[in-house]
Design an enzyme around this catalytic site. Structure first.
Site, mmCIF file in Angstrom:
data_model
loop_
_atom_site.group_PDB
_atom_site.id
_atom_site.type_symbol
_atom_site.label_atom_id
_atom_site.label_comp_id
_atom_site.label_asym_id
_atom_site.label_seq_id
_atom_site.Cartn_x
_atom_site.Cartn_y
_atom_site.Cartn_z
ATOM 1 N N LYS A 117 0.656 19.970 -0.488
ATOM 2 C CA LYS A 117 1.094 18.584 -0.654
ATOM 3 C C LYS A 117 1.992 18.464 -1.876
ATOM 4 O O LYS A 117 1.692 19.022 -2.943
ATOM 5 C CB LYS A 117 -0.114 17.657 -0.814
ATOM 6 C CG LYS A 117 -1.020 17.624 0.389
ATOM 7 C CD LYS A 117 -2.407 17.087 0.085
ATOM 8 C CE LYS A 117 -2.412 15.660 -0.337
ATOM 9 N NZ LYS A 117 -3.798 15.150 -0.496
ATOM 10 N N ARG A 143 -1.292 -0.539 -6.933
ATOM 11 C CA ARG A 143 -0.654 -1.755 -6.422
ATOM 12 C C ARG A 143 -1.559 -2.392 -5.383
ATOM 13 O O ARG A 143 -2.616 -1.852 -5.044
ATOM 14 C CB ARG A 143 0.679 -1.408 -5.769
ATOM 15 C CG ARG A 143 0.547 -0.337 -4.684
ATOM 16 C CD ARG A 143 1.808 -0.137 -3.894
ATOM 17 N NE ARG A 143 1.775 1.058 -3.072
ATOM 18 C CZ ARG A 143 1.221 1.160 -1.887
ATOM 19 N NH1 ARG A 143 0.574 0.114 -1.381
ATOM 20 N NH2 ARG A 143 1.258 2.278 -1.196
#
Length: 661
Positions: free
Chosen positions: A158, A292
């Protein structure tokens, strides 16, 4: 509380923030690009500032322009929404440097959680459980290969700075590791400007579960339970729910505590989401923290009765958390379905165009629609193709599923492809109904989800023709008006012709004392039909002894008939051009509007069948244009970076068999 805030985003989330701001008496400032000049968030805001051209890189990602807009309008705070600059530390620092409150976490928290490798090291120190793997700084290929061998295959590579599935590769065999590593690093560098990667053990049949957390300036932290986001396609969430079903209570408590510890480790403030990869037995490993608000936050609001945007505003203003952990109660079950302008059956190809018909279910305490799109809006290639989010609540999961199915059946879109029927099919699978959830659910059910029957039942063909007949009668106060789809005659019958899935068909309606007799394609089969237009886009049809309420939408070329979550298209023969519908196997045309990302051939070059000629990108998806036969490229009509429209000829190509003619 703030007197005025600027929203550095667009679409659904900008409208969502404006709604809460109005409730609190806060004035709002919208920013917009060329493409969004008439968008809903612009119309809903008290003020709006133009910030640039349609591409996000020239508008919504322009830090200086957004800061300038806030200063110009005297907005004291900026809400970043999600996406774009919402997790951008440079933007948060720019707000800080200009005495503007960033409605989000501190810059240091964004930086700490922005890189996967860095965040995982911090989480390890905080005692948050991690997937076995290597998250260090040594990026030598041979060393990473040794780490993968130690972890054991399969492993997942990743991108450290990645997201959205980019720079990610599953490696199931040691011999494939180095090639996959090189590919991941190339994509990571291209997408994020950073080719660092981490290597982790691949969890088989994992669930994707995230915990909603909140922190304030006074060191208080709470969680708002968890959401299961396992139902994904291409690593992007499709259906989310809260709370996560069928997980052991003790494992859930461990996960929630770990999320709080993760937030505390970086002195977090505001809304955040700690994401976990979860084994089927409920064992959870930290994956990442999103600094967020999440797209799926409404399901948390539905089970808690809280307004998360209001919490964001209060915390950013310096107030303590409105509730303690003991005061936050989970009630019932909530589901969210994301409605996209896309064609799932064609590889989730994004769809563009003008929405010429749009209806949503009636909203109440149990059904909610979050959208930034209205009738007449255009879905373009510039931004995410989301049309709306349907959010439902039920006393338990089965009731929530039934409500979501009802809401999907009441949501009708015409003018461009959409995934409404696809979402309805997901709800009908045994895997979903029984909460056998994992991130491969869609892949596992692919035969059912992506290969639906495309045959149009003859009863719908007859209904469509009859609705067209009734519409003409209604609009012209009489039956004998010439229209493209039917013709006048002197007998007591009426012929209606329509095109369905490229095939022309006919229905003869013979008037009787009690209604009509319908005969399809001149066969001997007769059905009794009657009915009425009940209002704009609604009809009640009695066919063969069954009464059915149907929705429809007429437009100049034909109309759409809505059968629950399915949309059936019909065209008038006079406006139907078979050339536009036949598949052109020799075509080298743009499948949809987009941007050319690479041109791999030049004029005069000989190519073989299936050679890649060029690539183009539309709505975050890359398409390859290949040679359909052996032949010679005569010319390439576009260069890298140029915008193309759907149907544009991209390459002048002469196949060998054409040269021999």
């Amino acid at each position: 509380m703030f007197q005025k805030i600027l929203i550095a985003n667009r679409g659904e989330i900008a409208c969502r923030v404006i709604r809460t701001a109005k409730k609190l008496g806060i004035q709002t400032v919208a920013v917009y690009s060329d493409a969004d000049a008439n968008a809903q968030h612009v119309k809903l805001a008290d003020e709006a500032v133009f910030i640039g051209q349609s591409p996000a890189s020239l508008s919504y990602l322009q830090v200086d322009k957004i800061i300038a807009a806030a200063l110009k309008t005297n907005a004291k705070a900026i809400h970043p929404g999600y996406g774009f600059l919402s997790e951008n530390a440079t933007f948060a620092k720019a707000c800080q440097d200009n005495d503007i409150v960033f409605i989000g976490p501190p810059v240091e928290a964004i930086l700490a959680m922005g890189l996967k490798a860095t965040s995982k090291s911090l989480m390890e120190q905080a005692g948050v459980p991690l997937t076995p793997g290597y998250h260090g700084k040594n990026q030598e290929s041979d060393f990473l290969k040794q780490q993968a061998d130690r972890i054991g295959y399969p492993v997942l590579i990743k991108a450290s700075a990645g997201g959205g599935g980019k720079g990610m590769s599953l490696v199931e065999d040691a011999k494939d590791f180095l090639a996959s590593l090189a590919s991941c690093k190339r994509e990571a560098l291209s997408s994020f400007g950073n080719d660092d990667v981490l290597v982790e053990r691949y969890v088989t049949n994992p669930r994707h579960v995230e915990v909603q957390i909140f922190g304030d300036k006074f060191g208080n932290y709470v969680h708002m339970f968890e959401r299961d986001c396992s139902v994904q396609r291409r690593h992007q969430k499709v259906i989310e729910e809260a709370p996560a079903p069928l997980l052991p209570k003790d494992k859930l408590l461990v996960m929630r505590d770990a999320a709080i510890n993760a937030a505390r480790a970086v002195n977090y403030e505001g809304a955040g989401t700690v994401e976990f990869i979860v084994e089927q037995d409920g064992t959870a490993y930290f994956m990442e923290m999103n600094t967020r608000l999440q797209v799926e936050h409404p399901v948390t609001e539905m089970i808690t009765g809280l307004d998360l945007v209001e919490w964001q505003l209060r915390v950013a203003f310096g107030e303590p958390l409105p509730k303690t952990q003991d005061e936050i109660i989970c009630q019932g079950h909530a589901l969210e379905a994301r409605i996209y302008a896309e064609i799932p059956e064609a590889g989730y190809m994004p769809a563009t165009g003008v929405i010429r018909h749009l209806t949503y279910p009636k909203q109440n305490d149990c059904i909610r629609v979050d959208s930034g799109v209205v009738l007449g809006d255009e879905i373009t290639t510039y931004y995410d193709p989301m049309i709306a989010k349907l959010i439902v609540w039920g006393q338990h999961r089965d009731e929530a599923i039934d409500r979501l199915r009802y809401a999907l059946n009441q949501t009708h879109v015409d003018g461009l492809g959409n995934n409404i029927a696809f979402l309805a099919r997901i709800l009908q699978t045994d895997s979903f109904r029984q909460a056998r959830l994992d991130t491969n659910l869609i892949g596992r059910e692919e035969n059912v989800l992506l290969n639906p029957s495309t045959a149009v039942d003859k009863k719908y063909q007859i209904m469509a023709a009859f609705i067209n007949l009734l519409s003409q009668m209604s609009h012209h106060n009489g039956l004998w008006h010439t229209q493209p789809s039917w013709r006048q005659n002197t007998q007591a019958y009426q012929d209606v012709s329509l095109v369905s899935q490229g095939e022309l068909y006919h229905v003869r309606f013979t008037k009787t004392a009690d209604g009509w007799i319908a005969r399809l394609n001149h066969t001997d089969d007769e059905l009794i039909i009657n009915g009425s237009i009940d209002g704009e886009g609604q009809a009640t049809i009695h066919l063969d002894g069954i009464r059915t309420k149907v929705a429809f939408h007429r437009h100049p070329q034909g109309f759409a008939l809505f059968n629950g979550s399915y949309s059936l298209s019909f065209e008038y023969p006079a406006t139907y051009d078979s050339k536009n519908h036949d598949e052109d196997n020799g075509s080298l045309k743009a499948p949809m509007p987009g941007i050319i990302t690479s041109v791999l051939v030049s004029a005069g070059q000989r190519v073989a069948k299936d050679d890649v000629l060029l690539t183009m990108e539309a709505m975050k998806i890359v398409y390859t244009i290949k040679a359909i036969q052996d032949g010679v490229v005569q010319a390439c009509y576009f260069e890298v970076g140029e915008q193309v429209k759907a149907g544009d000829e991209l390459v002048d190509f002469v196949a060998d068999d054409q040269n021999n003619e």
